[in-house]
Design a protein around this motif. Structure first.
Motif, PDB file in Angstrom:
ATOM      1  N   HIS A  87       0.836  -1.200   0.000  1.00 14.60           N
ATOM      2  CA  HIS A  87       0.000   0.000   0.000  1.00 14.60           C
ATOM      3  C   HIS A  87       0.872   1.250   0.000  1.00 14.60           C
ATOM      4  N   ALA A  88       0.516   2.211  -0.807  1.00 12.08           N
ATOM      5  CA  ALA A  88       1.184   3.506  -0.761  1.00 12.08           C
ATOM      6  C   ALA A  88       0.761   4.222   0.518  1.00 12.08           C
ATOM      7  N   VAL A  89       1.683   5.012   1.075  1.00  5.94           N
ATOM      8  CA  VAL A  89       1.387   5.789   2.270  1.00  5.94           C
ATOM      9  C   VAL A  89       1.316   7.260   1.878  1.00  5.94           C
ATOM     10  N   GLU A  90       0.190   7.877   2.158  1.00  9.06           N
ATOM     11  CA  GLU A  90      -0.037   9.265   1.770  1.00  9.06           C
ATOM     12  C   GLU A  90      -0.079  10.156   2.996  1.00  9.06           C
ATOM     13  N   ASP A  91       0.238  11.410   2.788  1.00  4.38           N
ATOM     14  CA  ASP A  91       0.199  12.391   3.868  1.00  4.38           C
ATOM     15  C   ASP A  91      -1.133  13.127   3.836  1.00  4.38           C
ATOM     16  N   ALA A  92      -1.847  13.092   4.954  1.00 11.29           N
ATOM     17  CA  ALA A  92      -3.127  13.787   5.059  1.00 11.29           C
ATOM     18  C   ALA A  92      -3.082  14.687   6.285  1.00 11.29           C
ATOM     19  N   ASP A  93      -2.866  15.972   6.045  1.00 10.76           N
ATOM     20  CA  ASP A  93      -2.788  16.951   7.134  1.00 10.76           C
ATOM     21  C   ASP A  93      -1.739  16.562   8.172  1.00 10.76           C
ATOM     22  N   GLY A  94      -0.580  16.109   7.658  1.00  9.54           N
ATOM     23  CA  GLY A  94       0.511  15.782   8.551  1.00  9.54           C
ATOM     24  C   GLY A  94       0.471  14.394   9.143  1.00  9.54           C
ATOM     25  N   GLU A  95      -0.510  13.611   8.784  1.00  5.87           N
ATOM     26  CA  GLU A  95      -0.617  12.245   9.290  1.00  5.87           C
ATOM     27  C   GLU A  95      -0.491  11.255   8.142  1.00  5.87           C
ATOM     28  N   ALA A  96       0.170  10.150   8.415  1.00  4.26           N
ATOM     29  CA  ALA A  96       0.347   9.118   7.399  1.00  4.26           C
ATOM     30  C   ALA A  96      -0.910   8.280   7.285  1.00  4.26           C
ATOM     31  N   VAL A  97      -1.377   8.126   6.059  1.00  4.80           N
ATOM     32  CA  VAL A  97      -2.589   7.353   5.798  1.00  4.80           C
ATOM     33  C   VAL A  97      -2.257   6.257   4.789  1.00  4.80           C
ATOM     34  N   ILE A  98      -2.636   5.036   5.115  1.00  2.92           N
ATOM     35  CA  ILE A  98      -2.393   3.907   4.217  1.00  2.92           C
ATOM     36  C   ILE A  98      -3.455   3.908   3.134  1.00  2.92           C
TER      37      ILE A  98
END
Length: 254
Positions: A46-57
């Protein structure tokens, strides 16, 4: 590398990672592993994305066998080897090192208490001709086999039971109280050879025939120590019924 972790709630965890350098590590991907009741396994990447400073899988895709191998090699770089490799190195994979010791005259010592008559003495040692050997070492295994001839082994080279005491039929070396080197880099090959050849050989470990010789293993090595052979008699070697390539393909060396 040091990894510290503390849980914050059911869905979050905080990690701090200390590396051996000042380099910055970036969270890039996540791997989820699934196991079935029958022992089967499946993994998704899974790619890990940044959402408002938090890592989201993010959404994932199936991990292919090739991707799994590439990941394993990347994770094992801490035990990777670098530099010029001697001709005696046959195979390397992670911390697994396989090398060849050409045939030649080498010293061998025996301490065979209770078998004085078979060996001529409780302790004996001489420099005698010995066959070519293939060693394998990792953090899980230490093995040895014999090979015929003086040519560098190839994947097609047949392997034979190492004709030594303290070695099992599958190539495992009984370490006993022998100290072994730390690490399996090419620079440690000499130390690994010494750990084996400079130890005392005490008794046969193979359940079957160690050598094909009238009188058995004790009679063979007594005759070797007595100087009966000017060259190692390869006819006494017992076929291991495999080749170097087949053994590596089956991953039975580690």
């Amino acid at each position: 590398m040091r990894l510290d972790a503390k849980g914050t709630d059911m869905n979050q965890a905080e990690f701090s990672i200390r590396t051996q350098t000042d380099g910055v590590l970036r969270l890039d991907r996540a791997v989820l592993i699934y196991h079935g009741a029958s022992g089967s396994a499946f993994a998704t990447v899974h790619a890990v994305e940044d959402a408002d400073g938090e890592a989201v899988i993010g959404a994932g895709q199936a991990m292919t066998p090739r991707a799994a191998i590439d990941l394993a090699r990347a994770l094992s770089k801490s035990v990777a080897h670098a530099g010029f490799l001697p001709e005696t190195v046959l195979y390397m994979d992670g911390d697994l090192l396989v090398w060849w010791l050409p045939p030649g005259k080498r010293h061998i010592s025996f301490r065979t208490e209770g078998h004085e008559q078979q060996m001529g003495a409780v302790e004996r040692g001489e420099t005698v001709p010995q066959p070519g050997l293939v060693f394998a070492a990792s953090n899980r295994a230490w093995k040895v086999w014999a090979v015929k001839g003086s040519a560098r082994p190839t994947p097609a080279t047949p392997l034979y039971q190492a004709p030594y005491f303290n070695v099992y039929a599958n190539g495992d070396i009984c370490q006993g109280n022998v100290p072994v080197p730390e690490g399996t880099t090419a620079e440690k090959i000499g130390a690994w050879n010494d750990a084996f050849l400079r130890s005392y050989f005490t008794h046969p470990n193979a359940q079957g025939e160690l050598v094909s010789y009238r009188g058995g293993a004790y009679a063979f090595w007594r005759d070797m120590l007595d100087g009966k052979f000017s060259r190692f008699p390869e006819r006494v070697l017992v076929d291991a019924k495999t080749t170097l390539g087949a053994l590596l393909g089956m991953k039975e060396v580690a």
